[in-house]
Design an enzyme around this catalytic site. Structure first.
Site, PDB file in Angstrom:
ATOM      1  CE  LYS A 177       5.739 -25.060 -42.551  1.00  0.00           C
ATOM      2  NZ  LYS A 177       5.429 -26.057 -43.608  1.00  0.00           N
ATOM      3  CB  SER A 219       4.775 -23.894 -46.856  1.00  0.00           C
ATOM      4  OG  SER A 219       4.736 -25.118 -46.144  1.00  0.00           O
ATOM      5  CB  SER A 253       5.758 -27.762 -47.555  1.00  0.00           C
ATOM      6  OG  SER A 253       4.831 -27.018 -48.298  1.00  0.00           O
TER       7      SER A 253
END
Lengths: 96, 483
Positions: free
Chosen positions: B77, B152, B176
């Site tokens: 990420k 997310s 997330s």
């Protein structure tokens, strides 16, 4: 429960150090008013004698040995600075 | 090769049926082919990835393989620092930032021989649940390109589902990792708070954030967790823990287990197809001989209100570091040093980030602190106590991961409507517990559905073993997207 919550958006923008446009101010005021109305339900909860939780597993007094170590190289750090000279980050003049 | 679990790929590397360079090239080619439709990547470095792959092959040839992750393409990420690589957090304010150091999880994966492929898209600073809040581009769901990948960690999920990487790391503050995993037919684990170091990971809400793996199977996730878990002196909230072979624990731990079904998680707002798929997983455990108990987590309904006070309060403090002075975007319009803050932040932050900073500023401001922040922290105690009470009678809790399957892009929901979608994942973060989402079926329209298992603190080995019993018997991950 109040029907609408007065939100001084200008003051908040100043505290948060974010310049907001008039359109943003209007939009955020309405949206955050909705959220604050929603979170008002927490007033129904009996919290008498309840301690606050800051962490799921609080630990405190984390000590480490005082051992000297190298920090990051100056060049690696200043690579991300918007402006720099003489191994320092530069900003516009603060005092005349 | 692009659609196999990490364990299978790892076995082929070990048997020298494929080299890490070949494997990496396959993923690079795959990424080129699908990325225009998926949008999971913010950036990638082919030269660096191939150099890592070559080094892995050389180690293996010399009989010095570093273990099951050696030579495997892993995506991170784009909020996790990788030395000398960009870290944007999908924000304009960090558009040109280069990390001067590795995050601890990055260092650990590096030491395990992983090949880093892809800086993966997210909602700006991990604030959102659809990856539509990225300042650069949205990420599409590989199972239906008109729908969101979740968020997310949407890029981290979509990249695995689309075969661009073998596994990935995401972060989870209110769901997330788990929600995008559920939307993309994958397994995602949010570890117990403190098990995995947060050093070098851009902070959103420090008391809730945790790094965790996304993979095709529970076994894959167990391997990844073993690599990244452990105490880190650089993170003062990191807990002393012993190294655990989570993969070995999968077979070692056998049920039957006592599983709790919280009635508050199966009420209004739950999509009937999701409810049915989750029920089929519950039935599986029942047939396995597990005891299924209805339990109550009575403060569930307050979870979202508590979360959006605590998370935004912590967000407003964490985001203060982006001041346009030391790093990140500096506004050219600023007239003096203080003006740099307000203008740089106005230009650099997207709408959702600004909204959360403003809300966090409000709940922390003089006169409102007790009414909002302190009260929320006390209700957080009650939410946490609900779980502690439940674990007196069950080993784990089973729930839907999200109320619905992946929703359509541009759904134009209000912020509050979007926040309500986090209802089933948020309690886990507030209580600091480990939570895992794994695939449990598909809707009639072909959208993946996830089931969540919530475990006891620092008992990831048990949680993974319970999940593995179902996951290995169903192998939903073999149903691939048509790309």
């Amino acid at each position: 429960m109040p029907a609408s919550i007065a939100l001084d958006i200008d003051k908040l923008a100043t505290l948060a150090r974010i310049e907001l446009t008039p359109a943003e101010k209007e939009k955020f005021s309405a949206q955050l008013g909705d959220v604050l109305k929603y979170v008002d339900q927490l007033k129904q909860v009996d919290i008498t004698g309840i301690e606050p939780t800051a962490h799921g597993f609080p630990i405190s007094n984390v000590w480490s040995e005082d051992i000297p170590a190298l920090g990051l190289p100056v060049n690696d750090v200043l690579r991300n600075a918007p402006a720099s000279r003489d191994n320092m980050i530069s900003v516009p003049k603060v005092v005349d | 090769m692009i659609s196999q679990p990490l364990t299978a790929v790892s076995a082929q590397l070990a048997a020298k049926k494929i080299s890490s360079v070949e494997l990496t090239q396959v993923h690079i080619a795959r990424t080129r082919a699908v990325e225009p439709r998926i949008g999971a990547f913010n950036s990638s470095d082919e030269t660096a990835a191939l150099a890592q792959a070559r080094a892995s092959d050389e180690r293996r040839a010399a009989g010095k393989s570093l273990g099951p992750l050696d030579g495997i393409p892993i995506g991170l990420k784009d909020i996790i620092s990788v030395k000398d690589q960009p870290l944007t957090a999908s924000s304009k304010i960090l558009a040109s930032y280069i990390s001067p150091y590795d995050a601890t999880v990055t260092r650990k994966l590096r030491e395990a021989g992983a090949v880093f492929w892809g800086r993966l898209n997210l909602d700006e600073f991990a604030m959102g649940s659809s990856t539509e809040n990225s300042a650069f581009h949205p990420t599409n769901n590989p199972y239906d390109l008109t729908r969101v990948a979740g968020g997310s960690s949407g890029g981290s999920a979509a990249a695995v589902a689309a075969g661009e990487v073998t596994a990935s790391l995401g972060t989870d503050t209110g769901g997330s990792i788990r929600q995008p995993a559920s939307f993309c037919n994958l397994v995602g684990l949010k570890p117990t708070y403190g098990l995995v170091s947060r050093y070098g990971v851009s902070a959103y809400a420090s008391s809730l954030d945790q790094v965790g793996p996304i993979g095709r199977t529970v076994e894959d996730v167990a391997l990844m967790l073993a690599a990244i878990a452990g105490h880190d002196p650089l993170d003062s909230t990191s807990i002393l823990s012993e190294a655990t072979d989570y993969r070995a624990a999968l077979a070692a731990k056998k049920g039957p287990w006592r599983l709790g079904i919280p009635k508050e998680y199966f009420g209004e707002g739950l999509d009937p197809e999701v409810a049915a798929a989750v029920q089929s997983a519950v039935d599986f455990y029942k047939n396995l001989g597990c005891e299924i108990r209805e339990i109550s987590l009575p403060h569930t309904e307050y979870g979202i209100a508590v979360y959006y006070i605590i998370a935004t309060a912590e967000c407003s403090s964490n985001m203060a570091r982006f001041d346009g002075i030391r790093y990140g975007h500096r506004s050219p319009r600023a007239t003096d040093a203080v003006d740099i803050y307000a203008k740089s932040r106005a230009e650099g932050f997207g709408e959702e980030v600004k909204r959360r900073i403003i809300l966090g500023t409000y709940v922390l401001s003089s006169g409102y602190y007790d009414a909002y922040y302190l009260r929320a922290q006390k209700v957080r105690t009650l939410i946490r106590q609900d779980f502690i009470d439940a674990y007196k009678q069950v080993d784990a809790i089973i729930t839907p991961t999200a109320p619905t399957p992946a929703f359509l892009k541009d759904s134009h929901k209000t912020p509050l409507e979007t926040y309500l979608g986090d209802i089933y994942t948020i309690g886990v973060n507030m209580a600091g517990l480990p939570g895992l989402s794994m695939p449990c079926g598909f809707t009639k329209a072909g959208l993946p559905v996830g089931v969540q298992l919530i475990g006891q603190p620092f008992r990831e080995a048990d949680l993974l073993a319970i999940a593995h019993a179902y996951d290995s018997a169903h192998q939903w991950s073999q149903r691939l997207p048509n790309l």
